[in-house]
Write a protein that holds these residues in place. Sequence first.
Motif, short mmCIF file in Angstrom:
data_model
loop_
_atom_site.label_atom_id
_atom_site.label_comp_id
_atom_site.label_asym_id
_atom_site.label_seq_id
_atom_site.Cartn_x
_atom_site.Cartn_y
_atom_site.Cartn_z
N UNK A 191 33.20 -6.10 -40.49
CA UNK A 191 32.59 -6.39 -39.20
C UNK A 191 31.42 -5.45 -38.96
N UNK A 192 30.35 -6.00 -38.37
CA UNK A 192 29.17 -5.21 -38.04
C UNK A 192 28.80 -5.45 -36.59
N UNK A 193 28.98 -4.41 -35.77
CA UNK A 193 28.58 -4.46 -34.36
C UNK A 193 27.18 -3.85 -34.26
N UNK A 194 26.21 -4.70 -33.96
CA UNK A 194 24.81 -4.33 -34.08
C UNK A 194 24.11 -4.26 -32.72
N UNK A 195 23.24 -3.26 -32.56
CA UNK A 195 22.27 -3.32 -31.49
C UNK A 195 22.46 -2.44 -30.28
N UNK A 196 23.53 -1.64 -30.21
CA UNK A 196 23.73 -0.80 -29.03
C UNK A 196 22.82 0.42 -29.08
N UNK A 197 22.21 0.73 -27.94
CA UNK A 197 21.42 1.95 -27.79
C UNK A 197 22.30 2.94 -27.05
N UNK A 198 22.78 3.94 -27.75
CA UNK A 198 23.85 4.79 -27.23
C UNK A 198 23.32 6.11 -26.67
N UNK A 199 24.10 6.65 -25.74
CA UNK A 199 23.89 8.01 -25.21
C UNK A 199 22.49 8.21 -24.66
N UNK A 200 22.07 7.28 -23.78
CA UNK A 200 20.71 7.33 -23.24
C UNK A 200 20.51 8.50 -22.28
N UNK B 251 30.27 11.51 -25.40
CA UNK B 251 29.97 10.10 -25.70
C UNK B 251 31.02 9.16 -25.14
N UNK B 252 30.69 7.87 -25.12
CA UNK B 252 31.62 6.81 -24.69
C UNK B 252 32.08 7.01 -23.26
#
Length: 469
Positions: free
Chosen positions: A296-305, A315-316
Amino acid sequence: MGKIPSFINENFLLHNRFAEELYHEYAKGLPIIDYHCHLSPAAIANNRNFTNITEAWIAGDHYKWRAMRTLGIPEKYITGNASDEAKFKKWAEAIPYTLRNPLFHWTHLELARYFGIRELLHAGNAAAIYRNTTAQLAASENSCQGLLRRMGVEVVCTTEDPIDDLKHHQHLASSDFEIKVGTSFRPDKAIHISDEGFNDYMEDLGETEDTEIDSYDALCEVLAKRIAYFNANGCKLADHGLENISFETAPHHKVVAVFDKRRSGKALKKKEIRQFTSAIMLFLSEKYHEYGWVQQFHLGALRNNNSRMLHALGPDTGWDSIGDFQQAKGLSAFLDALDRNNKLAKTILYNINPSDNEVLASMIGNFNDGSVKGKVQFGPGWWFLDQKEGMTNQLNALSNIGLVSCFIGMLTDSRSFLSFPRHEYFRRILCNLLGKEMEMGELPQDINLVGSIVKDISYYNAKKYFEFD
């Protein structure tokens, strides 16, 4: 605010007789296969009873946290030191103002399904509902295992780092708990070579196999051993959280040099990061194929803005958003490199940016080679897209470009044991979408034909795809 009749009735989200029949006769009674979540396996193995509704429902739920912050609720009532009852009351105050956000639907659906509470939550009834739900959660049938049973869960797959010893999964596998609790192998920390904690993680990972990871080859050897260990403990899935796949191959000696450079504490160039990531992803994916896993590939999140809040809370904790990364070209090259050598495992692709719906819906068709029904899947609406419009748009993109009849359906992607009505939510949306088209004459009014597709998407496709025993 007085007591208001619940809008969560038997035909919630079902807008005509076809939708109603599809849901009640074909979808409603099917078991749940939740093939990706972040539940605590320790809580399941220990059959934990939550002390109160805040522990079960608000702790760790960054969806709720973001909403509360938006409403100006101080952090002490979110992740801070306020009492659990005070935190719940603040959440109850927030609820009326979440109207049209999926939290409004989820909240009342979960109160109804788990606790039989069919009134709207608000400040005026918060204290009574806190006492009611807390008392119910103390009952044995509402332990973590009991909550899973009550929702008809057949399989649930948690998500573990390669360093996990899987002792809780081992305990569950040898117990008499009838629900299958699987795991997903999540090696993100071994992939993200530019992360600040990469070198420290190499030490932790090496300890799992009593090996010093002093070279790229040693890293691959340890990861191969961890994959074998997970496989021996019943693992059938791997999962990865990536901004995108910027595929760039390099000779082995260059990848070795990039790894050595990072281990010596030096910063890497973007090209070097791409080369390492591409190499380790190919290595891992070929191993998944060898063991017959699903990747599985979860793509596209821009994290820890929000760097200030990341520093304060870690995080999270609710500071991530949708990214606008380029997806198609690198993803295609990566999948093709695996397929070219006939080493492409069954694959699920998830996007968090709705503008990528058609990109992924078309991408999966490039690598569905007839060997397995729906071998490469466009995953369900994820994170910011697991709401009514996001689910509908995903279903429409998949229907228009691929075959929705092969879709493996919904998951929770949740840390909460009270999130399983999201499967019901998805099934109602699916049935309403098809039912409306039956009513308009865009689909045949053959309830058995359309109902069989509903059953497959809701349950049977996933059961066959993952080959759960």
